[in-house]
Design an enzyme around this catalytic site. Sequence first.
Site, PDB file in Angstrom:
ATOM      1  CG  HIS A 155      13.916  60.649  66.368  1.00  0.00           C
ATOM      2  ND1 HIS A 155      15.142  60.369  66.923  1.00  0.00           N
ATOM      3  CD2 HIS A 155      13.039  59.912  67.078  1.00  0.00           C
ATOM      4  CE1 HIS A 155      15.011  59.511  67.902  1.00  0.00           C
ATOM      5  NE2 HIS A 155      13.736  59.211  68.025  1.00  0.00           N
TER       6      HIS A 155
HETATM    7  P1  TYD Z   1      19.431  56.897  67.265  1.00  0.00           P
HETATM    8  O1  TYD Z   1      17.989  56.734  66.902  1.00  0.00           O
HETATM    9  O2  TYD Z   1      20.266  57.805  66.414  1.00  0.00           O
HETATM   10  O3  TYD Z   1      19.543  57.362  68.784  1.00  0.00           O
HETATM   11  P2  TYD Z   1      19.029  58.728  69.472  1.00  0.00           P
HETATM   12  O4  TYD Z   1      17.792  59.142  68.757  1.00  0.00           O
HETATM   13  O5  TYD Z   1      18.787  58.339  70.880  1.00  0.00           O
HETATM   14  O6  TYD Z   1      20.113  59.742  69.382  1.00  0.00           O
HETATM   15  O7  TYD Z   1      20.064  55.456  67.331  1.00  0.00           O
HETATM   16  C1  TYD Z   1      21.465  55.233  67.328  1.00  0.00           C
HETATM   17  C2  TYD Z   1      21.773  53.987  66.501  1.00  0.00           C
HETATM   18  O8  TYD Z   1      21.192  52.829  67.115  1.00  0.00           O
HETATM   19  C3  TYD Z   1      21.223  54.067  65.097  1.00  0.00           C
HETATM   20  O9  TYD Z   1      22.204  53.496  64.237  1.00  0.00           O
HETATM   21  C4  TYD Z   1      19.999  53.192  65.125  1.00  0.00           C
HETATM   22  C5  TYD Z   1      20.346  52.171  66.184  1.00  0.00           C
HETATM   23  N1  TYD Z   1      19.194  51.658  66.948  1.00  0.00           N
HETATM   24  C6  TYD Z   1      18.835  50.318  66.829  1.00  0.00           C
HETATM   25  O10 TYD Z   1      19.441  49.531  66.059  1.00  0.00           O
HETATM   26  N2  TYD Z   1      17.789  49.856  67.559  1.00  0.00           N
HETATM   27  C7  TYD Z   1      17.101  50.662  68.410  1.00  0.00           C
HETATM   28  O11 TYD Z   1      16.156  50.183  69.075  1.00  0.00           O
HETATM   29  C8  TYD Z   1      17.470  52.048  68.521  1.00  0.00           C
HETATM   30  C9  TYD Z   1      16.721  52.997  69.423  1.00  0.00           C
HETATM   31  C10 TYD Z   1      18.521  52.496  67.759  1.00  0.00           C
END
Ligand code: TYD
Length: 138
Positions: free
Chosen positions: A55
């Site tokens: 992303h």
């Molecule tokens: P995600 O953005 O998919 O992680 P990455 O991009 O590192 O693979 O985040 C995983 C889950 O955590 C998703 O359900 C969103 C949640 N999340 C939060 O609630 N707060 C945060 O600060 C972050 C980064 C993620």
Amino acid sequence: MSSKQTDLVKWIDFPSLGDHRGSLVALEGNKIVPFGIKRVYYLFGTKPEVARGFHAHKALKQVAICITGKCKMLLDNGFEQAQVWLDSPTKGLFINDMIWREMHEFSPDCVLLVLASEHYDEADYIRSYTEFKELMHE
Ligand code: TYD
């Protein structure tokens, strides 16, 4: 270079305040970290075959630091890509807004600490690479 194209790889070297007892790194917002820190999160226990990220953010700026272990970060500004290893607790990778990022090849012991300029906001995410590319080239 397009006006939207930003430098991809920006490292921040953190001074290590070490002595005979060991090392210490202090991170202060709006000082060595180039924004006010509103959120801190960390990734751990990611399997080596699992890739994360995929992303970009419209406004969020981040600094990623591999506290222990290592992982590979792919950065893409819509025009060029770079891949770097995050493998040092004294080096932070500044990730500007509108940079596509992917994380690969996590070592089993990897703890990736992320400092963020904003609170969590799903509306700030761009999760489609096609949409990201279009925004960068329009
Ligand atoms: P995600 O953005 O998919 O992680 P990455 O991009 O590192 O693979 O985040 C995983 C889950 O955590 C998703 O359900 C969103 C949640 N999340 C939060 O609630 N707060 C945060 O600060 C972050 C980064 C993620």
